[in-house]
Design a protein around this motif. Structure first.
Motif, PDB file in Angstrom:
ATOM      1  N   ALA A   3      -6.420  92.106 -57.704  1.00 58.65           N
ATOM      2  CA  ALA A   3      -5.800  91.978 -56.215  1.00 58.65           C
ATOM      3  C   ALA A   3      -7.059  91.868 -55.687  1.00 58.65           C
ATOM      4  O   ALA A   3      -7.826  92.100 -55.696  1.00 58.65           O
ATOM      5  CB  ALA A   3      -4.904  93.381 -55.844  1.00 58.65           C
ATOM      6  N   ARG A  15      -6.362  98.363 -58.356  1.00 55.68           N
ATOM      7  CA  ARG A  15      -6.600  97.748 -56.707  1.00 55.68           C
ATOM      8  C   ARG A  15      -7.456  96.004 -57.389  1.00 55.68           C
ATOM      9  O   ARG A  15      -6.553  95.218 -58.270  1.00 55.68           O
ATOM     10  CB  ARG A  15      -6.492  97.519 -56.203  1.00 55.68           C
ATOM     11  CG  ARG A  15      -6.587  96.438 -55.022  1.00 55.68           C
ATOM     12  CD  ARG A  15      -6.936  96.578 -53.748  1.00 55.68           C
ATOM     13  NE  ARG A  15      -6.697  95.673 -53.113  1.00 55.68           N
ATOM     14  CZ  ARG A  15      -7.419  96.035 -51.616  1.00 55.68           C
ATOM     15  NH1 ARG A  15      -6.508  96.957 -50.077  1.00 55.68           N
ATOM     16  NH2 ARG A  15      -7.064  94.560 -50.310  1.00 55.68           N
ATOM     17  N   ALA A  25      -1.800 102.675 -57.177  1.00 57.48           N
ATOM     18  CA  ALA A  25      -2.399 100.807 -56.587  1.00 57.48           C
ATOM     19  C   ALA A  25      -3.339 101.514 -56.109  1.00 57.48           C
ATOM     20  O   ALA A  25      -4.836 100.411 -55.882  1.00 57.48           O
ATOM     21  CB  ALA A  25      -1.537 101.276 -54.841  1.00 57.48           C
ATOM     22  N   ALA A  26      -4.542 101.853 -55.526  1.00 60.02           N
ATOM     23  CA  ALA A  26      -5.628 102.052 -54.972  1.00 60.02           C
ATOM     24  C   ALA A  26      -6.884 101.670 -56.332  1.00 60.02           C
ATOM     25  O   ALA A  26      -7.682 101.217 -56.284  1.00 60.02           O
ATOM     26  CB  ALA A  26      -5.913 103.257 -54.025  1.00 60.02           C
ATOM     27  N   GLN A  62       0.872  95.356 -49.488  1.00 64.09           N
ATOM     28  CA  GLN A  62       1.202  96.816 -50.889  1.00 64.09           C
ATOM     29  C   GLN A  62       2.525  97.010 -49.685  1.00 64.09           C
ATOM     30  O   GLN A  62       2.401  97.527 -48.374  1.00 64.09           O
ATOM     31  CB  GLN A  62       0.203  97.636 -50.381  1.00 64.09           C
ATOM     32  CG  GLN A  62       0.422  98.695 -50.965  1.00 64.09           C
ATOM     33  CD  GLN A  62      -1.089  99.548 -51.404  1.00 64.09           C
ATOM     34  OE1 GLN A  62      -2.172  98.838 -51.736  1.00 64.09           O
ATOM     35  NE2 GLN A  62      -1.142 100.421 -51.140  1.00 64.09           N
ATOM     36  N   LEU A  86       2.461  95.604 -55.350  1.00 64.93           N
ATOM     37  CA  LEU A  86       1.334  94.689 -55.071  1.00 64.93           C
ATOM     38  C   LEU A  86       1.481  93.646 -55.251  1.00 64.93           C
ATOM     39  O   LEU A  86       1.926  93.017 -56.248  1.00 64.93           O
ATOM     40  CB  LEU A  86       0.166  95.688 -54.931  1.00 64.93           C
ATOM     41  CG  LEU A  86      -0.765  96.821 -55.466  1.00 64.93           C
ATOM     42  CD1 LEU A  86      -1.258  97.521 -56.079  1.00 64.93           C
ATOM     43  CD2 LEU A  86      -1.110  96.765 -54.321  1.00 64.93           C
ATOM     44  N   LEU A 127      -2.742  90.238 -49.563  1.00 62.08           N
ATOM     45  CA  LEU A 127      -2.001  91.773 -50.315  1.00 62.08           C
ATOM     46  C   LEU A 127      -1.170  92.062 -49.133  1.00 62.08           C
ATOM     47  O   LEU A 127      -1.603  92.574 -48.669  1.00 62.08           O
ATOM     48  CB  LEU A 127      -3.940  92.419 -50.558  1.00 62.08           C
ATOM     49  CG  LEU A 127      -2.754  93.987 -51.376  1.00 62.08           C
ATOM     50  CD1 LEU A 127      -1.976  93.263 -52.819  1.00 62.08           C
ATOM     51  CD2 LEU A 127      -3.672  94.589 -51.710  1.00 62.08           C
ATOM     52  N   GLU A 138       0.793 105.232 -55.059  1.00 64.91           N
ATOM     53  CA  GLU A 138       0.192 104.512 -54.157  1.00 64.91           C
ATOM     54  C   GLU A 138      -1.215 104.993 -54.032  1.00 64.91           C
ATOM     55  O   GLU A 138      -2.463 104.041 -54.282  1.00 64.91           O
ATOM     56  CB  GLU A 138       0.289 105.075 -52.485  1.00 64.91           C
ATOM     57  CG  GLU A 138       1.442 104.397 -52.140  1.00 64.91           C
ATOM     58  CD  GLU A 138       2.195 105.414 -50.591  1.00 64.91           C
ATOM     59  OE1 GLU A 138       1.939 104.494 -49.661  1.00 64.91           O
ATOM     60  OE2 GLU A 138       1.066 106.551 -50.231  1.00 64.91           O
ATOM     61  N   TRP A 143       0.450  89.235 -54.403  1.00 63.81           N
ATOM     62  CA  TRP A 143      -0.450  88.673 -54.048  1.00 63.81           C
ATOM     63  C   TRP A 143      -0.866  87.431 -54.670  1.00 63.81           C
ATOM     64  O   TRP A 143       0.249  87.430 -55.458  1.00 63.81           O
ATOM     65  CB  TRP A 143      -2.118  89.121 -53.913  1.00 63.81           C
ATOM     66  CG  TRP A 143      -2.972  89.082 -55.689  1.00 63.81           C
ATOM     67  CD1 TRP A 143      -3.022  88.382 -56.081  1.00 63.81           C
ATOM     68  CD2 TRP A 143      -1.863  89.801 -56.121  1.00 63.81           C
ATOM     69  NE1 TRP A 143      -3.680  88.839 -56.977  1.00 63.81           N
ATOM     70  CE2 TRP A 143      -3.124  89.592 -57.103  1.00 63.81           C
ATOM     71  CE3 TRP A 143      -1.531  91.645 -56.396  1.00 63.81           C
ATOM     72  CZ2 TRP A 143      -3.179  90.793 -58.419  1.00 63.81           C
ATOM     73  CZ3 TRP A 143      -1.253  92.541 -57.944  1.00 63.81           C
ATOM     74  CH2 TRP A 143      -2.259  92.209 -58.641  1.00 63.81           C
ATOM     75  N   THR A 146       5.001 102.032 -56.277  1.00 62.82           N
ATOM     76  CA  THR A 146       4.209 100.886 -55.236  1.00 62.82           C
ATOM     77  C   THR A 146       4.216  99.467 -55.795  1.00 62.82           C
ATOM     78  O   THR A 146       4.026  99.556 -56.796  1.00 62.82           O
ATOM     79  CB  THR A 146       3.100 102.016 -55.130  1.00 62.82           C
ATOM     80  OG1 THR A 146       3.239 103.199 -53.783  1.00 62.82           O
ATOM     81  CG2 THR A 146       2.046 101.003 -54.036  1.00 62.82           C
TER      82      THR A 146
END
Length: 217
Positions: A216, A211, A207-208, A174, A188, A172, A204, A190, A186
């Motif tokens: 991801a 995910r 994103a967390a 990021q 991500l 990944l 961000e 992959w 942000t």
């Protein structure tokens, strides 16, 4: 007895040789700093940097968000009704028809984002070469976009030494974009070995929280 051009410890180094060595070292340092940027612009004989793909996906997300906001702008006639959102099943069918391979359609409702639109897109060419899924949060007035691209091995990143390297499945990448003042969006990125996934999310923190739902690694 020593002559006028010889001293103890060996002959005196040539000033020209020393100067050439310094220039070579400086050139190597400059190439290490600026080499990746030059390589990005030339696309390394047809290959594509992840930076280029991410920039295109981020611009795509901006356009989707602007469209979603316009459909909810209050006009003289009142609030415009948004288009009927697609279903996960219909998007999955369209995705398979467009890319030739099946892929799960993420559900981001737990993160507050709802499926708003989806369809074939042109990410790095003039013709359709990818599939985009756009999610919208009316409460936050923010959007998130997942772009799926066939992974043909052309996309790459630069390693710590400035060398191009393929994005291996299961890895990944990021990165916060910071394209303008107060931009927290942000990316991500992959690969699953078949498709390259590029997700553009607002922050961000998003994103967390997204995910796992995005699939991801």
């Amino acid at each position: 007895m020593t002559g006028p051009n010889h001293r103890e410890g060996g002959p005196r180094p040539s000033i020209v040789a020393v100067t050439l060595c310094v220039l070579i070292v400086c050139g190597a340092v400059l190439f290490g700093i600026f080499g990746p940027g030059i390589a990005q612009r030339s696309q390394l004989a047809g290959r594509l940097t992840l930076g280029e793909l991410v920039s295109a996906a981020a611009a795509m997300n901006d356009g989707f968000l602007a469209g979603a906001m316009r459909s909810r702008v209050r006009s003289i006639r009142g609030a415009d009704a948004p288009n009927e959102p697609p279903t996960t099943g219909s998007v999955g069918d369209s995705l398979r028809a467009a890319l030739g391979v099946p892929a799960p359609v993420p559900d981001l409702r737990d993160a507050g984002f709802h499926l708003a639109s989806a369809g074939p897109t042109a990410l790095h060419s003039e013709e359709s070469d990818s599939f985009a899924i756009f999610y919208f949060s009316p409460e936050r007035r923010r959007g998130a976009t997942l772009v799926l691209v066939p992974d043909d091995g052309r996309a790459f990143i630069f390693d710590d030494f400035g060398r191009p390297a393929s994005l291996e499945p299961g890895r990944l990448v990021q990165e916060r974009l910071d394209r303008f003042h107060r931009d927290e969006s942000t990316a991500l990125v992959w690969s699953d070995g078949t498709l390259l996934h590029i997700a553009i999310v607002p922050t961000e923190e998003d994103a967390a929280s997204m995910r796992a739902a995005l699939g991801a690694p």
